[in-house]
Design an enzyme around this catalytic site. Structure first.
Site, short mmCIF file in Angstrom:
data_model
loop_
_atom_site.label_atom_id
_atom_site.label_comp_id
_atom_site.label_asym_id
_atom_site.label_seq_id
_atom_site.Cartn_x
_atom_site.Cartn_y
_atom_site.Cartn_z
N ARG A 183 0.83 -1.19 0.00
CA ARG A 183 0.00 0.00 0.00
C ARG A 183 0.87 1.25 0.00
O ARG A 183 2.02 1.21 0.43
CB ARG A 183 -0.92 0.02 1.23
CG ARG A 183 -1.84 -1.19 1.34
CD ARG A 183 -2.62 -1.14 2.64
NE ARG A 183 -3.54 -2.28 2.78
CZ ARG A 183 -3.23 -3.42 3.39
NH1 ARG A 183 -2.02 -3.58 3.93
NH2 ARG A 183 -4.11 -4.40 3.47
N LYS A 207 -1.84 -2.98 8.06
CA LYS A 207 -3.01 -2.61 8.86
C LYS A 207 -3.05 -3.42 10.15
O LYS A 207 -2.67 -4.59 10.18
CB LYS A 207 -4.30 -2.87 8.05
CG LYS A 207 -4.52 -1.89 6.90
CD LYS A 207 -5.86 -2.14 6.24
CE LYS A 207 -6.14 -1.12 5.15
NZ LYS A 207 -7.46 -1.35 4.51
N HIS A 277 -2.88 2.47 -5.53
CA HIS A 277 -3.67 1.28 -5.25
C HIS A 277 -3.96 0.52 -6.54
O HIS A 277 -4.12 -0.71 -6.53
CB HIS A 277 -4.98 1.66 -4.55
CG HIS A 277 -5.43 0.64 -3.55
ND1 HIS A 277 -4.75 0.42 -2.37
CD2 HIS A 277 -6.45 -0.23 -3.56
CE1 HIS A 277 -5.36 -0.54 -1.68
NE2 HIS A 277 -6.39 -0.96 -2.39
N ARG A 280 -1.16 -1.72 -7.00
CA ARG A 280 -1.32 -2.88 -6.10
C ARG A 280 -2.27 -3.90 -6.74
O ARG A 280 -1.99 -5.11 -6.74
CB ARG A 280 -1.87 -2.38 -4.77
CG ARG A 280 -2.17 -3.45 -3.72
CD ARG A 280 -2.53 -2.73 -2.43
NE ARG A 280 -3.22 -3.57 -1.46
CZ ARG A 280 -2.62 -4.36 -0.56
NH1 ARG A 280 -1.29 -4.41 -0.54
NH2 ARG A 280 -3.31 -5.07 0.29
N HIS A 303 -3.57 -9.25 3.29
CA HIS A 303 -5.01 -9.35 3.54
C HIS A 303 -5.27 -10.27 4.73
O HIS A 303 -4.71 -11.37 4.80
CB HIS A 303 -5.74 -9.91 2.31
CG HIS A 303 -5.84 -8.94 1.19
ND1 HIS A 303 -6.04 -9.33 -0.12
CD2 HIS A 303 -5.77 -7.59 1.17
CE1 HIS A 303 -6.10 -8.26 -0.90
NE2 HIS A 303 -5.94 -7.19 -0.14
N TYR A 312 -9.34 -10.69 -7.22
CA TYR A 312 -8.39 -10.68 -8.33
C TYR A 312 -8.55 -11.88 -9.23
O TYR A 312 -8.17 -11.83 -10.40
CB TYR A 312 -6.96 -10.58 -7.78
CG TYR A 312 -6.74 -9.33 -6.98
CD1 TYR A 312 -6.78 -8.08 -7.59
CD2 TYR A 312 -6.54 -9.39 -5.61
CE1 TYR A 312 -6.62 -6.93 -6.85
CE2 TYR A 312 -6.37 -8.24 -4.87
CZ TYR A 312 -6.41 -7.01 -5.49
OH TYR A 312 -6.26 -5.87 -4.77
#
Length: 331
Positions: A183, A207, A277, A280, A303, A312
């Site tokens: 990110r 995150k 993004h 990404r 994730h 994806y």
């Protein structure tokens, strides 16, 4: 109620380890909810119930809130309800039965492999331009007041002169974003010590404070070597600290500036509108199209749920269908 909001925000930061962006969003949602509750006649937090919560979400929907926004607000209400019940502020977890609207997920726009390659080569092409050509497009980015902080397709100096460090920075930024799929906040948060040159991996803080190691390729290694050897020392100053990527004034590169850099090079290369993004998304899609395991891509992207990565696979299938419709005589 004000004390409850402050205590809830403190809980999100200290206990849940949420990012500043998440805390701001949840607190904003909570203030909106409590304001609605007061307007419905709730004189005390303990009077909050499921009817008020559903009424609040219904009002948000009539005001035109997107399904994704409604889903997040419902999540904010559920998180607060659990915390308030455990803290003794609510007699029960009133938001437990609250359903979230299923968010419609758009397939992300991704670059083709050749388009991504053209974007990676954009800083080198800019550096190869004659000085008068570079000067002809030299316009500072809005609000920066400094050409070197703009996408360096618009650097104010000759590429061989003072603007070379910024061009090297832009090159390593693009290579890291596409080569690792991290990110933009993760890229700007990298320190010099986070790069393991021997194993060619970067240590990323994602995150929720989750740390992961992400490999990068030979092109990114070359860009890093050039940046650390010639670019970073030229920009480094008292405000640099241990930051890997630096802005024009020597401080840590700002994500807003980084987004402008990516968009500027994409426009110069004649590509569709591209964001960090988007790079990404492109990296993840190209990995899967190249045969990478879905679970491995999940780990690379950081994730927490495999469901986030599965989108994806849909992108790849859509590309396959498009190629089939275009090429097959029976399509």
């Amino acid at each position: 109620m004000r004390e409850a909001v402050d205590d809830f925000a403190d809980h999100l930061v200290r206990v849940r380890n949420r990012s500043a962006h998440t805390v701001r969003a949840y607190v904003t949602d909570l203030v909106s909810l409590l304001d609605h509750a007061v307007r419905m006649g709730c004189a005390d937090l303990a009077e909050l119930d499921l009817t008020v919560l559903r009424s609040w979400l219904a009002k948000q929907r009539t005001m035109g809130a997107a399904r994704t926004s409604l889903a997040r607000r419902a999540a904010s209400a559920r998180t607060f309800s659990v915390w308030a019940h455990r803290s003794g502020l609510l007699p029960a977890d009133v938001a437990a039965p609250l359903a979230s609207p299923k968010a419609h997920r758009e397939l992300p726009t991704v670059l083709r492999a050749d388009q991504a390659a053209a974007l990676m080569d954009a800083p080198a092409r800019t550096a190869a331009q004659p000085p008068d050509t570079a000067g002809a497009v030299a316009q500072p980015a809005p609000g920066t007041g400094n050409p070197a902080q703009a996408p360096n397709v618009a650097g104010g100096q000759s590429p061989a002169g003072e603007d070379e460090p910024a061009l090297l920075r832009d090159r390593v930024l693009l290579e890291l974003l596409y080569g690792t799929g991290i990110r933009i906040s993760e890229a700007c948060g990298l320190d010099v010590a986070d790069v393991d040159h021997g194993r060619r991996v970067v240590r990323v803080l994602g995150k929720g404070g989750r740390e992961r190691a992400v490999p990068y390729g030979v092109p990114a290694q070359r860009a890093l070597d050039a940046w650390l050897g010639r670019g970073r020392p030229a920009l480094a100053g008292a405000a640099s600290g241990s930051a890997l990527l630096l802005g024009a004034r020597g401080g840590r590169l700002n994500p807003t500036t980084a987004r402008r850099v990516v968009a500027g090079y994409a426009e110069r290369a004649g590509l569709p509108r591209t964001t960090p993004h988007g790079l990404r998304h492109s990296a993840a899609t190209h990995l899967l199209e190249g045969g990478a395991d879905l679970r491995a891509v999940q780990e690379l992207l950081g994730h927490s749920s495999l469901a986030s990565t599965q989108i994806y696979t849909h992108v790849s299938v859509e590309r396959l269908r498009a190629a089939y419709r275009q090429a097959h005589p029976r399509a």
